[in-house]
Write an enzyme that holds these catalytic residues in place. Structure first.
Site, PDB file in Angstrom:
ATOM      1  N   ARG A  14      27.213  27.965  31.165  1.00 11.73           N
ATOM      2  CA  ARG A  14      27.930  29.245  31.348  1.00 11.73           C
ATOM      3  C   ARG A  14      27.195  30.423  30.708  1.00 11.73           C
ATOM      4  NH1 ARG A  14      32.902  28.219  33.463  1.00 11.73           N
ATOM      5  NH2 ARG A  14      33.502  30.392  33.370  1.00 11.73           N
TER       6      ARG A  14
ATOM      7  N   MET B  67      36.452  35.272  40.059  1.00 18.68           N
ATOM      8  CA  MET B  67      37.305  34.178  39.601  1.00 18.68           C
ATOM      9  C   MET B  67      36.649  33.276  38.553  1.00 18.68           C
ATOM     10  SD  MET B  67      39.986  34.965  41.113  1.00 18.68           S
ATOM     11  CE  MET B  67      41.085  33.577  40.901  1.00 18.68           C
TER      12      MET B  67
ATOM     13  N   LEU C 164      34.407  35.313  32.010  1.00 16.45           N
ATOM     14  CA  LEU C 164      33.126  35.736  31.438  1.00 16.45           C
ATOM     15  C   LEU C 164      32.991  35.211  30.010  1.00 16.45           C
ATOM     16  CD1 LEU C 164      33.143  39.458  32.603  1.00 16.45           C
ATOM     17  CD2 LEU C 164      31.904  37.560  33.644  1.00 16.45           C
TER      18      LEU C 164
ATOM     19  N   ASN D 107      38.372  45.612  35.065  1.00 16.01           N
ATOM     20  CA  ASN D 107      38.954  44.561  35.898  1.00 16.01           C
ATOM     21  C   ASN D 107      40.264  45.086  36.480  1.00 16.01           C
ATOM     22  OD1 ASN D 107      39.345  41.927  37.012  1.00 16.01           O
ATOM     23  ND2 ASN D 107      40.776  41.454  35.355  1.00 16.01           N
TER      24      ASN D 107
ATOM     25  N   HIS E 179      44.042  43.686  37.757  1.00 18.09           N
ATOM     26  CA  HIS E 179      44.911  42.507  37.657  1.00 18.09           C
ATOM     27  C   HIS E 179      46.229  42.822  38.369  1.00 18.09           C
ATOM     28  CE1 HIS E 179      46.456  38.809  35.923  1.00 18.09           C
ATOM     29  NE2 HIS E 179      47.581  39.460  35.673  1.00 18.09           N
TER      30      HIS E 179
ATOM     31  N   ASP F  35      42.222  39.174  30.469  1.00 17.91           N
ATOM     32  CA  ASP F  35      43.314  40.051  30.941  1.00 17.91           C
ATOM     33  C   ASP F  35      43.964  40.867  29.819  1.00 17.91           C
ATOM     34  OD1 ASP F  35      42.968  39.186  33.562  1.00 17.91           O
ATOM     35  OD2 ASP F  35      44.447  37.580  33.368  1.00 17.91           O
TER      36      ASP F  35
ATOM     37  N   GLU G  45      46.704  48.690  44.071  1.00 21.08           N
ATOM     38  CA  GLU G  45      45.387  48.336  43.511  1.00 21.08           C
ATOM     39  C   GLU G  45      44.309  49.216  44.139  1.00 21.08           C
ATOM     40  OE1 GLU G  45      44.298  44.173  43.383  1.00 21.08           O
ATOM     41  OE2 GLU G  45      46.379  43.552  43.363  1.00 21.08           O
TER      42      GLU G  45
HETATM   43  C1  GRF Z   1      43.397  41.200  43.612  1.00 19.70           C
HETATM   44  O1  GRF Z   1      44.762  40.917  43.735  1.00 19.70           O
HETATM   45  C2  GRF Z   1      43.055  41.518  42.184  1.00 19.70           C
HETATM   46  O2  GRF Z   1      44.083  42.157  41.514  1.00 19.70           O
HETATM   47  C3  GRF Z   1      42.808  40.162  41.601  1.00 19.70           C
HETATM   48  O3  GRF Z   1      42.166  39.431  42.609  1.00 19.70           O
HETATM   49  C4  GRF Z   1      42.533  39.976  43.876  1.00 19.70           C
HETATM   50  C5  GRF Z   1      41.255  40.333  44.556  1.00 19.70           C
HETATM   51  O4  GRF Z   1      41.474  40.784  45.860  1.00 19.70           O
HETATM   52  N1  GRF Z   1      42.027  40.280  40.392  1.00 19.70           N
HETATM   53  P1  GRF Z   1      40.263  41.412  46.672  1.00 19.70           P
HETATM   54  O5  GRF Z   1      39.155  40.330  46.711  1.00 19.70           O
HETATM   55  O6  GRF Z   1      39.823  42.641  45.972  1.00 19.70           O
HETATM   56  O7  GRF Z   1      40.803  41.667  48.043  1.00 19.70           O
END
Ligand code: GRF
Length: 211
Positions: free
Chosen positions: A76, A101, A104, A118, A120, A156, A185
């Site tokens: 890692r 996903m 880090l 980031n 979330h 987070d 978002e």
């Molecule tokens: C989003 O819901 C974000 O909040 C989370 O992962 C998802 C990513 O969606 N961290 P995308 O790949 O940007 O469409």
């Protein structure tokens, strides 16, 4: 000792996006750059998944991309060091995690402290982790939303830059709530990047002031 105050730089920024999936937040940021709402360019899009639709979208948009599978570098720290080296060689000012996903390493978080964001899909510090839309429904909260935060080693839990709130409806499914949150978002993530490169984010301890 009091925490140091960090002020984001006012400049034309060089951004590196890291993603693992569909990449809709990446595209929202890129669209805002193309519309000149953000004074920046995306210098590299990195994914741990070669087949991520977001990576294909980045290629279609003519951006530089890099796929780096964990199988190639199982260690890692070595994996993260490779990405840090890539970012440094390209003069990256800000890393945007957009559905990346992998957790880090602390070294990575330290190297890009105050220089990595980031998004979330919940109102942190409630519901960190995964499947958080379902968790919000299961808890019966009336409101959820999304959070843009600086990245810290505590997953987070870094300083919060922006949040947006949406209602949780009684007949929501995980997907319907996720879709409602995603609209927000796509609004607040580009906004946070804009504020960053306008030199308007000041981090004092765990609080972020918008100047
Ligand atoms: C989003 O819901 C974000 O909040 C989370 O992962 C998802 C990513 O969606 N961290 P995308 O790949 O940007 O469409």
């Amino acid at each position: 000792m009091p925490d140091e105050i960090f002020r984001s730089p006012k400049k034309h920024g060089r951004v590196m996006v890291m993603l693992s999936g569909r990449g809709s937040n990446f595209m929202a940021i890129h669209d805002a750059i193309l519309d000149k709402r953000i004074d920046a360019e995306i210098a590299l899009v990195v994914s741990n998944k070669a087949e991520a639709p977001g990576l294909a979208a980045a290629r279609d948009r003519g951006l530089a991309t890099m796929a780096l599978s964990a199988k190639e570098i199982p260690d890692r720290s070595a994996y993260d060091r490779k990405i840090i080296a890539e970012a440094e060689s390209r003069g990256i000012d800000l890393i945007c995690l957009a559905g990346y996903m992998r957790v880090l390493t602390p070294e990575f978080c330290l190297a890009y402290q105050n220089r990595a964001l980031n998004i979330h899909p919940a109102l942190l510090p409630s519901f960190p982790g995964l499947h958080v839309q379902q968790k919000a429904i299961d808890w019966g909260v009336r409101y959820s939303g999304c959070t843009v935060h600086f990245v810290a080693a505590d997953v987070d839990m870094g300083p919060i830059v922006l949040q947006a709130v949406v209602p949780v409806l009684q007949d929501d499914s995980e997907d319907s709530l996720a879709a409602r949150i995603l609209v927000e978002e796509h609004r607040i993530y580009p906004e946070a990047v804009r504020l960053f490169f306008e030199g308007r984010l000041e981090v004092r301890g765990r609080r972020v002031f918008i100047i």
